[in-house]
Design an enzyme around this catalytic site. Structure first.
Site, mmCIF file in Angstrom:
data_model
loop_
_atom_site.group_PDB
_atom_site.id
_atom_site.type_symbol
_atom_site.label_atom_id
_atom_site.label_comp_id
_atom_site.label_asym_id
_atom_site.label_seq_id
_atom_site.Cartn_x
_atom_site.Cartn_y
_atom_site.Cartn_z
ATOM 1 N N HIS A 157 -29.966 -8.951 -3.444
ATOM 2 C CA HIS A 157 -29.087 -8.806 -4.702
ATOM 3 C C HIS A 157 -28.708 -7.543 -5.080
ATOM 4 C CE1 HIS A 157 -28.871 -13.117 -5.788
ATOM 5 N NE2 HIS A 157 -30.115 -13.236 -5.048
ATOM 6 N N ASP A 361 -25.083 -0.561 -8.421
ATOM 7 C CA ASP A 361 -25.384 -1.904 -8.675
ATOM 8 C C ASP A 361 -24.963 -2.723 -7.267
ATOM 9 O OD1 ASP A 361 -25.739 -3.937 -10.309
ATOM 10 O OD2 ASP A 361 -24.601 -3.242 -11.858
HETATM 11 C C1 GDG Z 1 -28.782 -8.238 -9.990
HETATM 12 C C2 GDG Z 1 -28.136 -7.159 -9.560
HETATM 13 C C3 GDG Z 1 -26.156 -8.580 -8.869
HETATM 14 C C4 GDG Z 1 -26.513 -9.695 -19.681
HETATM 15 N N1 GDG Z 1 -26.751 -9.657 -21.123
HETATM 16 C C5 GDG Z 1 -26.713 -10.955 -21.692
HETATM 17 C C6 GDG Z 1 -26.432 -11.706 -20.564
HETATM 18 N N2 GDG Z 1 -26.263 -11.253 -19.586
HETATM 19 C C7 GDG Z 1 -25.997 -11.730 -18.009
HETATM 20 C C8 GDG Z 1 -24.594 -11.188 -17.726
HETATM 21 C C9 GDG Z 1 -24.739 -11.732 -16.464
HETATM 22 C C10 GDG Z 1 -26.238 -11.265 -16.030
HETATM 23 O O1 GDG Z 1 -26.990 -11.236 -17.165
HETATM 24 C C11 GDG Z 1 -26.297 -9.795 -15.424
HETATM 25 O O2 GDG Z 1 -25.868 -9.780 -14.147
HETATM 26 P P1 GDG Z 1 -25.485 -8.435 -13.366
HETATM 27 O O3 GDG Z 1 -25.029 -8.808 -11.848
HETATM 28 O O4 GDG Z 1 -24.489 -7.617 -14.022
HETATM 29 O O5 GDG Z 1 -26.808 -7.489 -12.923
HETATM 30 P P2 GDG Z 1 -28.520 -7.689 -12.843
HETATM 31 O O6 GDG Z 1 -29.037 -8.362 -14.033
HETATM 32 O O7 GDG Z 1 -28.746 -6.358 -12.430
HETATM 33 O O8 GDG Z 1 -28.497 -8.561 -11.504
HETATM 34 C C12 GDG Z 1 -26.640 -7.372 -9.620
HETATM 35 C C13 GDG Z 1 -26.928 -9.715 -9.452
HETATM 36 O O9 GDG Z 1 -28.358 -9.675 -9.372
HETATM 37 C C14 GDG Z 1 -26.505 -10.948 -8.869
HETATM 38 O O10 GDG Z 1 -26.629 -11.000 -7.423
HETATM 39 O O11 GDG Z 1 -24.729 -8.822 -9.402
HETATM 40 O O12 GDG Z 1 -25.992 -6.198 -9.004
HETATM 41 O O13 GDG Z 1 -28.651 -5.891 -9.983
HETATM 42 O O14 GDG Z 1 -24.623 -13.042 -15.904
HETATM 43 O O15 GDG Z 1 -23.769 -12.278 -18.341
HETATM 44 N N3 GDG Z 1 -26.546 -13.272 -20.785
HETATM 45 C C15 GDG Z 1 -26.495 -13.583 -21.861
HETATM 46 N N4 GDG Z 1 -26.856 -12.766 -23.055
HETATM 47 C C16 GDG Z 1 -26.947 -11.699 -23.054
HETATM 48 O O16 GDG Z 1 -27.213 -10.881 -23.983
HETATM 49 N N5 GDG Z 1 -26.674 -14.853 -22.234
#
Ligand code: GDG
Length: 459
Positions: A157, A361
């Protein structure tokens, strides 16, 4: 021949009946459809005698879920240590933060071995295994050693490291064995595929045709499968909670710029706050009020580098607010806790712009969620870092170099003054891209590619 079960392995496993969160929901749907088994870490820390008990069944329907526990030593060495203080920084191009600790490396391999033993007990001929993320790089090798010859896929990921950073990892010589024991390695972007091919080629693997590789007696495949979101689900949540913005009590005409990230040094938060401060100091009209709402739930707080980022952010928020705030306006609102997903969807919809400015990322799902949540008639503008995996697909965003606060500040200005027709056409094109590769596409495409692959030769 009857289709075998799908066995998913990930560090975290959902414990609730209807889980939330992009990846968890996607895998949940895939398993619900085909049946199968999900194996993951319970998050509980136990004494070694208890960890030796093996898998605990936590659900039977609509698919089986099993969890395993970690001991305190395993949690420290495997999770906080090797996974998050060695691999995470290396894979995010931060070798300056990388910890080299042979004990942690040993515990990481031991946990992978132990988990391989647990999986070997439940796997049946014909089952297909799908392993997720950097916690389990050596898992297929450990399974092969136990005689498991089923198809095993892997999805990373996070970014694949720059080959030039690899010498910082003492275990780099084992990496080709770890990776080539999988049948299919899924990565987020073409850039990751190119890094992985370069690294493996430089370390004794041969590139065959179209992403196929050979290392010693094993052939395997590497390809990109950009992860997506459940677009309709997000559209619905955002429409149903369109009034979330009212909680903010913004004054009339006040513009809202959003940031939503786990509190992680890879997300470029200090640079983002500095850029927002720069935008405010140079905005054309000092009467314009724009507020940056940054939601940043804490993560991995027991890892040293995460304490530093928290402190740095608090300092810069204080500086910008101290300089720019007025009696009735605080320019940076920084919320260091989790906000409910539905409320979040509504906040995205209220956002005039969203800053997704990571320094590195894998993909970044926030970029996709923000786009899905917009009202197409009056959409907000996505400002996206070149270094997010999402940048390969979301070309209609305003692209920025997150290291350059001046460039990001100018993009904020451009976003907040963008004419409606341009916002609409950019949004339309972004919507199309996130729909083309949504979460169902991702799961189906990956699993179809994995199933086409013949099992590896016995070694
Ligand atoms: C890894 C990889 C890749 C965030 N704050 C809150 C909240 N979130 C949710 C967001 C989103 C998720 O968390 C974060 O996903 P990301 O993709 O932006 O980043 P990582 O956590 O680092 O994920 C990344 C991912 O895996 C999938 O393959 O895209 O590059 O690093 O869904 O909405 N959700 C809630 N409250 C919050 O305060 N409910």
């Amino acid at each position: 021949m009857e289709e075998g079960r799908l066995i998913v392995v990930s560090n975290r496993i959902p414990t609730e009946a209807a889980p939330s969160g992009g990846l968890v929901v996607a895998l949940h749907d895939a398993l619900k459809e085909r049946g199968g088994v999900w194996i993951g870490n319970s998050g509980k820390r136990v004494y070694p005698e208890e960890a030796a008990h093996g898998l605990t069944q936590i659900a039977k329907t609509p698919y089986e879920r099993y969890s395993f526990d970690l001991t305190e030593e395993e949690h420290q060495g495997f999770y906080l240590g090797y996974a998050n203080a060695t691999l995470w920084p290396l894979f995010h191009h931060r070798t300056d933060l990388l910890a080299v600790d042979p004990d942690q490396a040993r515990v990481y391999r031991e946990v992978n071995d132990r988990v391989a033993g647990l999986i070997a007990e439940v796997v049946q001929p014909g089952d297909v295994l799908w392993v997720h993320d950097y916690h389990f790089l050596p898992l297929a090798e450990a399974l092969r050693k136990r005689g498991v010859m089923n198809r095993i896929g892997f999805f990373l990921h996070i970014p694949f490291p720059n080959p030039s950073d690899m010498p910082a990892l003492p275990e780099r010589k084992q990496m080709p064995d770890w990776l080539s024991s999988f049948d299919l390695i899924g990565l987020q972007t073409r850039r990751d595929v190119s890094n992985a091919l370069d690294f493996l080629r430089d370390n004794g693997a041969e590139i065959l045709l179209r992403g196929k590789m050979k290392y010693q007696d094993r052939t395997f495949e590497i390809a990109s499968f950009p992860i997506g979101i459940d677009v309709d689900d997000f559209v619905e949540a955002a429409e149903a909670h369109a009034d979330s913005g009212e909680h903010l009590r913004l004054s009339p005409g006040e513009r809202l710029v959003l940031g939503v990230d786990r509190l992680d040094y890879s997300k470029g938060l200090p640079q983002r706050f500095a850029a927002f401060g720069e935008y405010l100091s140079h905005r054309p009209d000092p009467q314009i009020r724009a507020t940056l709402l940054q939601i940043a739930p804490p993560s991995r707080e027991d890892v040293e580098a995460y304490k530093d980022i928290r402190q740095e952010l608090e300092t810069i928020t204080g500086r910008v607010n101290g300089e720019m705030a007025e009696l009735d306006w605080t320019p940076i609102r920084y919320i260091r806790r989790n906000i409910e997903r539905e409320i979040l969807a509504g906040l995205y919809r209220r956002g005039d712009a969203c800053l997704v400015t990571p320094l590195a990322d894998g993909m970044n799902l926030v970029a996709k969620e923000f786009v899905a949540a917009q009202d197409g008639a009056d959409p907000g503008v996505l400002i996206l870092s070149h270094f997010a995996g999402a940048a390969e697909q979301m070309e209609a965003a305003l692209m920025v170099n997150p290291y350059d606060p001046g460039e990001t500040a100018r993009a904020i200005e451009q976003a907040l003054s963008m004419p409606l027709h341009e916002r609409q056409s950019r949004h339309l094109s972004l919507m199309q891209s996130i729909r083309e590769t949504d979460i169902t596409w991702w799961t189906r495409t990956y699993l179809a590619a994995l199933q086409q692959k013949a099992p590896v030769a016995a070694n």
